[in-house]
Write a protein that holds these residues in place. Sequence first.
Motif, short mmCIF file in Angstrom:
data_model
loop_
_atom_site.label_atom_id
_atom_site.label_comp_id
_atom_site.label_asym_id
_atom_site.label_seq_id
_atom_site.Cartn_x
_atom_site.Cartn_y
_atom_site.Cartn_z
N ALA A 109 80.18 -3.19 29.21
CA ALA A 109 81.15 -4.14 29.76
C ALA A 109 82.47 -4.10 29.00
CB ALA A 109 80.58 -5.55 29.74
N GLY A 110 82.44 -3.57 27.78
CA GLY A 110 83.67 -3.44 27.00
C GLY A 110 84.13 -4.73 26.36
N THR A 111 83.30 -5.78 26.41
CA THR A 111 83.68 -7.05 25.80
C THR A 111 82.43 -7.84 25.40
OG1 THR A 111 84.91 -9.13 26.09
CG2 THR A 111 83.75 -8.28 28.00
N VAL A 112 82.56 -8.62 24.34
CA VAL A 112 81.52 -9.58 23.96
C VAL A 112 82.11 -10.98 23.91
CG1 VAL A 112 80.04 -7.96 22.72
CG2 VAL A 112 81.95 -9.03 21.51
N ASN A 113 83.27 -11.12 24.53
CA ASN A 113 83.96 -12.40 24.59
C ASN A 113 83.23 -13.32 25.57
OD1 ASN A 113 85.89 -14.44 25.63
ND2 ASN A 113 87.32 -13.43 24.24
N LEU A 114 82.78 -14.48 25.09
CA LEU A 114 81.99 -15.39 25.91
C LEU A 114 82.76 -15.89 27.13
CD1 LEU A 114 80.50 -17.39 22.91
CD2 LEU A 114 79.23 -15.83 24.38
N VAL A 115 84.04 -16.18 26.94
CA VAL A 115 84.86 -16.68 28.04
C VAL A 115 85.07 -15.58 29.07
CG1 VAL A 115 87.08 -17.69 28.65
CG2 VAL A 115 85.99 -18.32 26.49
N ALA A 166 88.78 -3.19 12.52
CA ALA A 166 89.42 -2.21 13.38
C ALA A 166 89.25 -0.83 12.75
CB ALA A 166 90.90 -2.54 13.56
N PHE A 167 88.65 0.09 13.51
CA PHE A 167 88.43 1.44 13.02
C PHE A 167 88.67 2.41 14.18
CE2 PHE A 167 85.79 5.16 12.02
CZ PHE A 167 86.27 5.47 10.75
N GLY A 168 89.86 2.98 14.23
CA GLY A 168 90.21 3.82 15.35
C GLY A 168 90.27 3.00 16.63
N ASP A 169 89.54 3.45 17.63
CA ASP A 169 89.51 2.72 18.91
C ASP A 169 88.50 1.58 18.90
OD1 ASP A 169 91.42 4.40 19.94
OD2 ASP A 169 89.94 5.83 20.73
N ILE A 170 87.71 1.50 17.84
CA ILE A 170 86.68 0.47 17.76
C ILE A 170 87.28 -0.79 17.14
CG2 ILE A 170 84.45 -0.17 16.80
CD1 ILE A 170 83.73 2.79 16.77
N TYR A 183 78.89 -4.53 24.73
CA TYR A 183 80.02 -3.85 24.09
C TYR A 183 80.20 -2.45 24.68
CZ TYR A 183 83.26 -2.52 20.40
OH TYR A 183 84.38 -2.11 19.72
N TYR A 184 79.07 -1.78 24.95
CA TYR A 184 79.15 -0.40 25.43
C TYR A 184 79.50 -0.32 26.92
CZ TYR A 184 77.84 4.48 26.21
OH TYR A 184 77.86 5.81 26.54
N LEU A 240 70.72 -9.00 19.61
CA LEU A 240 71.54 -7.91 19.09
C LEU A 240 71.64 -6.77 20.11
CD1 LEU A 240 73.11 -6.93 16.60
CD2 LEU A 240 71.00 -5.91 15.76
N ALA A 241 70.53 -6.48 20.79
CA ALA A 241 70.54 -5.45 21.83
C ALA A 241 71.47 -5.84 22.98
CB ALA A 241 69.12 -5.22 22.35
N ALA A 242 71.48 -7.13 23.33
CA ALA A 242 72.37 -7.61 24.39
C ALA A 242 73.82 -7.41 24.01
CB ALA A 242 72.08 -9.09 24.67
N ILE A 243 74.15 -7.70 22.75
CA ILE A 243 75.52 -7.51 22.27
C ILE A 243 75.92 -6.04 22.37
CG2 ILE A 243 77.01 -7.64 20.23
CD1 ILE A 243 75.36 -10.08 19.35
N ALA A 244 75.01 -5.14 21.95
CA ALA A 244 75.31 -3.70 22.01
C ALA A 244 75.52 -3.24 23.45
CB ALA A 244 74.17 -2.92 21.36
N LEU A 245 74.67 -3.70 24.37
CA LEU A 245 74.80 -3.31 25.78
C LEU A 245 76.12 -3.80 26.37
CD1 LEU A 245 71.18 -4.01 27.08
CD2 LEU A 245 72.29 -1.78 26.89
#
Length: 616
Positions: free
Chosen positions: A188-194, A65-69, A185-186, A178-183
Amino acid sequence: MNNAVLTLLIAPYIGAALAYLFGKAKKELAFWVAEIIGFILFIASVVLFLKYSNTPIDIDYTWIAFGDIKIPFGIYIDHLSIVMLLVATGLGFLDIHFAHDYMGEDPDTPRYYAKVLFFIGGMILLVITKDLIGAFIGWEFMGLASYLLISFWYFKNSAANAGMQAFLYTRFGDIFLLAAIALLYYYAGTVNLVELNEMANNGELNKTLALVVALFIFMGAIGKSGQFPLYPWLMNAMEGPTTVSALIHGATMVNSGIYIVARLFDFFSYTEALYVVANVAALSAFIGATSALVQKEIKKILAYSTMSHLSIAFVGLGVGSLAAGMLHLVNHAIFKALLFLSAGAVIYIAHHTKDAWKLGGLIKTAPFVALFMAMGSLSLAGVPPFSGFFSKEMVVAAAWEWGNGFTKTFVTIAALLSIAYITRLWILIFLGEPRNEELKGSVHKPSNLWIRLPLGILAFVTLFISIWQSDIVHYIVGKEVVEPHVAGLSAFMLTGMLIIFAIVVGLYLKGLKLLYKLVSHHFVQTIHHILFNGYYVEAMITWISKNIIVNSLAKALRWFDTYVIDYIVNKTVDATRLVYVGFRAGHSGKIGTYMGQFVLGVAIIVIAILIIVKGL
């Protein structure tokens, strides 16, 4: 946290460290540490299976956790996770047990068992994580462990090169993941599989973005699971110990790509990326099956069959049947582990001879190994009542009901050819007379406890698990499944396999002269070379990498270095000289000149200050 979950998370890594440290003190201790940890992991998976209610184990953590990230790292275990855990830990334990004799004479067994446990730990982490961040870490753990295990005999150039190739090929796919994760996160705001599956079901994701992300994830899966065009590493990975091959091809790594697509099945369905999955997989299945027909080395035949059958499982997912794809993945993991360990037993018995054409007649000296490998072969070929029959037929039926013409044709050919290459392999190894003079003398006798026992267990499972195929499907999917049904398909497949089986038996038992005559024909030789070299995909990738990417980039960098960087550096000499000449001109030794320069400098500064003040 659930004790079983905690055990699965940390025991492999603690065990890896202990196996290495204790093994350095006494080599035999490395095996026993690995054996005990492997058994504990399997028991923990069984406990989860027995105690699991229909409510998933859902644990949320914030890793950083770093600020809003905030970077999440959660645990999510459901039916799909538990099935994969049972496969990974059960086959992993049997693989470790088998290695007692197979790796017994190797002086570096502490290093071997440490890497194996680390490898299993990476698969466990991938399977039970809730987020793509944790999945990526487990994904990379396996990538590192596979490199270390494939190149285990690093003093051999072939093994070192194969390990590096596996690392580079899979890293290429991992860049896309890794690119998919970045996209995600930026945007969709989530990388949660569920959550991603839920958002897809609710139509909350931009379809274009979701399609790009799905294709990027599939590129990562292509690298890990040896699909076209990133499959050459899978064949060269045979340079590692056979127990490593069984682990990679049966229990862990190659299954990870299929698992990640299955875990995000609703997300993939929403994006319509499954169409791409099905067609790439059908092509991969065809390439793997046809290439396996002409290989000479035992493990390479099995490696190409892994490519083909993983692709068949991918086809199941691609045509929209999660049940068919995952059922074949489970069945394939079991019979492929059996086949690779059987191959390991053959290699051990035959003084490390890997060329099937140099073997023969081993049924006389190793009848149990011949029997167990025959059972694995029948399951791979899809002969009832073995488990492979049910899942392979289910995938082919799904392809015929929901797939396009390309998918139907290529997956059917691949499924039918399974019986050809596996029958050919079994005949070359076990029937006839030894074609190598060394094998006509003494051979290693396989141990009942360390060699035959794990083979017998796997053979028993691949036969009798067929009783529970419908239960496994229902358990994985969690609901009633509409199974595809194509009239006459079973009869067609069984008839086709019977005809192919008769042709192979006839050629390799009675018609070798005819076979040699056919192979001597120029056109047939050309086809043989193409298939033997895996359609030259590796050669094409190497040529493109070397001549287009590496050389072009190297030449561009050299030009930039020569005509830009060197030019700038060289011109600094001239610039410095001009500055020197300019300043030297002002040093005349006359006080009047110096005073004039001083007044001029002050005037320039005052004017500059006035301009700035006026501007403000």
